[in-house]
Every structure is written in structure tokens, then in C-alpha cells.
Design a protein around this motif. Structure first.
Motif, PDB file in Angstrom:
ATOM      1  N   HIS A 134      -3.539   0.212   6.524  1.00  0.00           N
ATOM      2  CA  HIS A 134      -2.632   1.355   6.507  1.00  0.00           C
ATOM      3  C   HIS A 134      -3.480   2.618   6.371  1.00  0.00           C
ATOM      4  O   HIS A 134      -4.220   2.746   5.394  1.00  0.00           O
ATOM      5  CB  HIS A 134      -1.672   1.262   5.330  1.00  0.00           C
ATOM      6  N   ALA A 136       1.275   3.331  -2.395  1.00  0.00           N
ATOM      7  CA  ALA A 136       0.697   4.451  -3.130  1.00  0.00           C
ATOM      8  C   ALA A 136      -0.042   5.436  -2.217  1.00  0.00           C
ATOM      9  O   ALA A 136      -0.263   6.570  -2.584  1.00  0.00           O
ATOM     10  CB  ALA A 136      -0.253   3.928  -4.193  1.00  0.00           C
ATOM     11  N   LEU A 137      -0.402   4.982  -1.009  1.00  0.00           N
ATOM     12  CA  LEU A 137      -1.134   5.870  -0.106  1.00  0.00           C
ATOM     13  C   LEU A 137      -0.250   6.982   0.424  1.00  0.00           C
ATOM     14  O   LEU A 137      -0.687   8.093   0.627  1.00  0.00           O
ATOM     15  CB  LEU A 137      -1.654   5.060   1.089  1.00  0.00           C
ATOM     16  N   ARG A 191       5.361  10.668  -2.304  1.00  0.00           N
ATOM     17  CA  ARG A 191       5.961  11.989  -2.470  1.00  0.00           C
ATOM     18  C   ARG A 191       5.439  12.580  -3.771  1.00  0.00           C
ATOM     19  O   ARG A 191       4.832  11.854  -4.563  1.00  0.00           O
ATOM     20  CB  ARG A 191       7.488  11.832  -2.520  1.00  0.00           C
ATOM     21  N   MET A 228       0.857  -1.211   0.000  1.00  0.00           N
ATOM     22  CA  MET A 228       0.000   0.000   0.000  1.00  0.00           C
ATOM     23  C   MET A 228       0.888   1.254   0.000  1.00  0.00           C
ATOM     24  O   MET A 228       0.660   2.199   0.738  1.00  0.00           O
ATOM     25  CB  MET A 228      -0.895  -0.067   1.218  1.00  0.00           C
ATOM     26  N   VAL A 274      -5.421  -3.176   3.189  1.00  0.00           N
ATOM     27  CA  VAL A 274      -6.444  -2.116   3.161  1.00  0.00           C
ATOM     28  C   VAL A 274      -5.749  -0.780   3.388  1.00  0.00           C
ATOM     29  O   VAL A 274      -4.927  -0.648   4.301  1.00  0.00           O
ATOM     30  CB  VAL A 274      -7.522  -2.344   4.245  1.00  0.00           C
ATOM     31  N   GLY A 275      -6.038   0.179   2.543  1.00  0.00           N
ATOM     32  CA  GLY A 275      -5.492   1.533   2.703  1.00  0.00           C
ATOM     33  C   GLY A 275      -6.623   2.516   2.942  1.00  0.00           C
ATOM     34  O   GLY A 275      -7.655   2.448   2.261  1.00  0.00           O
TER      35      GLY A 275
END
Lengths: 187, 198
Positions: free
Chosen positions: A106, A3-4, A7, A1, B179-180
């Protein structure tokens, strides 16, 4: 994860450079087609080719152009290699059951969101007449206006309120809170 | 929530920046006379563009320019197109084991919209979007949740983990791989509702 929590993707310089590439391509294409259609180059292009023929390396115009090209190159390299600040901060999340999530949960909050939370917390303090906040993943700056002449206790109170707001929101690592207060007479 | 071409952008900006920097600095070094000892053509009084008119008059020049322009257009357009954020949404979810005994399919947005709607029912949440990635057997969920400024982000995350995710997993039949959750804070205090008066 991953991409959450990312930058800056440097979209703006990429779009600018690709538009310059397309503009250059259009100019080349237009000149070549005009040459094929009329049998001669644009007069400006021929004149430019003739004028640069005798120009030495040290011609002032050429040196200025070379310096501009070098500076643009340096700027592009800095844009590409400078990591840039994270646009989100981590939020504590519970350890999920394996039957629900095999990996992990996340959670992040945007830096704009942190600033809004800080402003909201500061606005609840008596004596604050206006608040503006900005935030990075590591720090939050709260600028407030107050009609009070003695601001020290107000600053401490606002800092404590914002720190408590960040703690309750589960932001980690806890951002550094800075508070600036300006006295503004109420009319 | 969407994926941008950050790595590609940084790689190409580095390459183009290096080329421009080397050209510019190289020209300035030649102009200062520092490279004169390497080759007579690099003497600061030498004319590096000598013969430019002759090259321009070559019959192959328009064709060469068209080829270079085509390459620039290809590179520029493909780079520009890569700036469009990608969702990488999961394909159609397949719930069946053996197609001979029946087929059960569901489009991923049907599932993710239902999850988003569920999240919007939580206290302090003003809007939510969900995106399912991966596949039915290896699902990954990404949520973007807008909350009002009175909300505690951690409370919302806890509520999603404890109430929303188990229900979603029950519907999907398999646990999520990851899960994000991205929390956005908004000053908007109410969900937008529509009322139709007839």
C-alpha cells in the motif's frame, strides 16, 4: 495498513482540553489545601460563592457564561465528528508475489508532497516566474506568477504538465488540477 | 508511520463537548423561562446557586475537591500521554525453531535500518526510514521515503517492490504480511553526506 492513510487525529484539541483539565485540577487542589492549612477559603472564592447565591438563571453574566460553555461544547463536537481531509493520496503499487508479500503493498504520498511535485512541474514551463501550490488528496491548486500578459495558453500548458506529473507519479484517483495565473511585471 | 490516538481523542472530545453543550443550552433554556413549567426551581427568576456558601462551608468540601482534582489529574495526564505517537515496533526477532539447539536473535531496528539503508540507495531517494511491526513469522513493514521533486513516486514504489522487498524477505526468511510505503517529496536534491578532513 490503515494507519498509512489517516484523517487528522485531533491532537491539538485533545492537548488543549487535557491542559484545561489539569489547570482546573491544580486550582481545585490548591484551594482545598489552602483551606485545610489556614482554616478558611480564599477570600475571592468566598466572595464569588456569596455573589452567585442570589443570581437568577437569567442573570446576564450567567447567560454569557452559559452561551460560552455551549459554544465550546459545540466546537468540540464539531472537531470530534468532522472527519477532516486525508493527509495522503494513494499511489498505484504493483501486485507483489506471494513469496514476497502475502497481503499487499500500500503506497501513499503526502498532500504536501503532491503540492511540491506540482510546483516542480509548473516551474519547468517557460514563462513561469514563480509558483506556489497546495493540495488535498482530491485536488491540487497551482498559483503562478508570469510576466506574460496573455495567460490562457500558459495556464493550459501548466495544467497539462501537472496532470502528466500526477499521472506519472501514479496518484489515484487523479486529483483535479486548478491553475491560477497572475501577471507580474519583472523589474 | 507512527500511530496516533485519533479514535480516543474523537470519543473524549464528543463526550466532553456533549456535556458542555447540554449544560450551556440547559442553562439558557432555564434562563429563557421555557423550563419553568417542569419545576419551580427552573423558573427564570429562581436562584440555582442558592446555598453555595453553605456547601462551601461543609467540612467534607476540601476532601471532595481533592478527590475531584485527583480524578481530573489522572484523566488529563493519561490523555496527554496518549498523544505521544506510538511506533508499535516488533519485539526481538527469533529465528530459531528449537531453543535447545541454539538461539538466533535479532533486534527489529537492525533489520529495519538495513532496509532503510537499502532504500536510500535508490535513485531520487534522499532519505528513508523503516519500521518492522508484528513478529518474525508475521512481519509487517512500513517505509517512509523522502524523494526529491524530480522523482516519480510510482517508479520509487516499483523499485522498492521489485528490488528491495525480495532482498528483505530473503534476509527475514518469511514473506511480509503487509507493506506500507509513505512517499514524502522534498526539495532537497542530495542525500546528506559527511566528509571528515583530518
Amino acid at each position: 495498513m490503515k494507519a498509512l492513510r489517516h484523517r487528522p487525529a485531533r491532537v491539538l484539541p485533545a492537548v488543549l482540553v487535557s491542559i484545561v483539565m489539569l489547570a482546573l485540577a491544580a486550582a481545585l487542589l490548591w484551594a482545598a489545601i489552602a483551606r485545610l492549612a489556614t482554616g478558611q477559603w480564599w477570600s475571592q472564592l468566598s466572595r464569588a460563592a456569596q455573589s452567585v447565591e442570589q443570581a437568577p438563571w437569567a442573570a446576564p453574566g450567567a447567560m454569557v457564561a452559559a452561551a460560552v460553555v455551549a459554544i465550546i461544547g459545540l466546537l468540540l463536537i464539531i472537531w470530534a465528528l468532522a472527519p477532516g481531509a486525508f493527509t495522503t493520496a494513494r499511489v498505484a503499487s504493483p501486485e507483489p508475489e506471494d513469496a514476497v508479500v502475502r497481503g499487499g503493498v500500500h503506497a501513499v504520498i503526502t498532500t504536501g508532497g503532491l503540492a511540491t511535485l506540482a510546483s516542480g512541474a509548473a516551474h519547468q514551463i517557460d514563462g513561469v516566474s514563480g509558483v506556489r501550490s497546495s493540495a488535498t488528496a482530491k485536488s491540487v491548486l497551482v498559483s503562478l506568477t508570469t510576466p506574460l500578459r496573455s495567460r490562457d495558453s500558459l495556464v493550459a500548458e501548466v495544467r497539462a504538465a501537472v496532470e502528466e506529473r500526477m499521472r506519472r507519479s501514479g496518484v489515484f484517483p487523479a486529483p483535479k488540477i486548478r491553475v491560477r495565473a497572475h501577471t507580474k511585471e519583472m523589474s | 508511520m507512527r500511530i496516533l490516538a485519533g479514535g480516543l481523542n474523537r470519543a473524549w472530545l464528543t463526550v466532553i463537548g456533549l456535556v458542555l453543550l447540554v449544560l450551556g443550552v440547559g442553562w439558557l433554556l432555564a434562563a429563557s423561562g421555557l423550563l419553568a413549567s417542569l419545576h419551580p426551581a427552573l423558573d427564570q427568576e429562581a436562584a440555582p446557586m442558592r446555598g453555595a456558601s453553605g456547601v462551601l462551608d461543609q467540612p467534607w468540601m476540601p476532601a471532595a475537591m481533592i478527590v475531584v482534582a485527583a480524578l481530573l489529574i489522572l484523566a488529563g495526564l493519561s490523555w496527554l500521554v496518549r498523544q505521544i505517537p506510538r511506533k508499535r515496533q516488533a519485539p526481538t526477532l527469533r529465528f530459531h525453531e528449537d531453543a535447545r539447539q541454539g538461539v538466533t536473535l535479532m533486534e527489529a531496528p537492525v533489520f529495519s535500518d538495513a532496509v532503510a539503508h537499502d532504500v536510500e540507495e535508490l535513485e531520487h531517494v534522499t532519505a528513508a526510514r523503516a519500521l518492522l511491526r508484528g513478529s518474525r513469522s508475521e512481519p509487517e513493514l512500513v517505509l517512509r521515503v523522502a524523494v526529491n521533486e524530480r522523482a516519480d513516486a510510482q517508479e520509487v514504489v516499483d523499485a522498492i517492490s521489485e528490488r528491495i522487498l525480495p532482498r528483505a524477505v530473503e534476509a527475514l526468511g518469511v514473506p511480509f504480511t503487509d507493506v506500507g510505503i509513505e512517499i514524502v517529496v522534498t526539495r532537497q536534491s542530495r542525500k546528506s553526506d559527511r566528509v571528515r578532513v583530518q
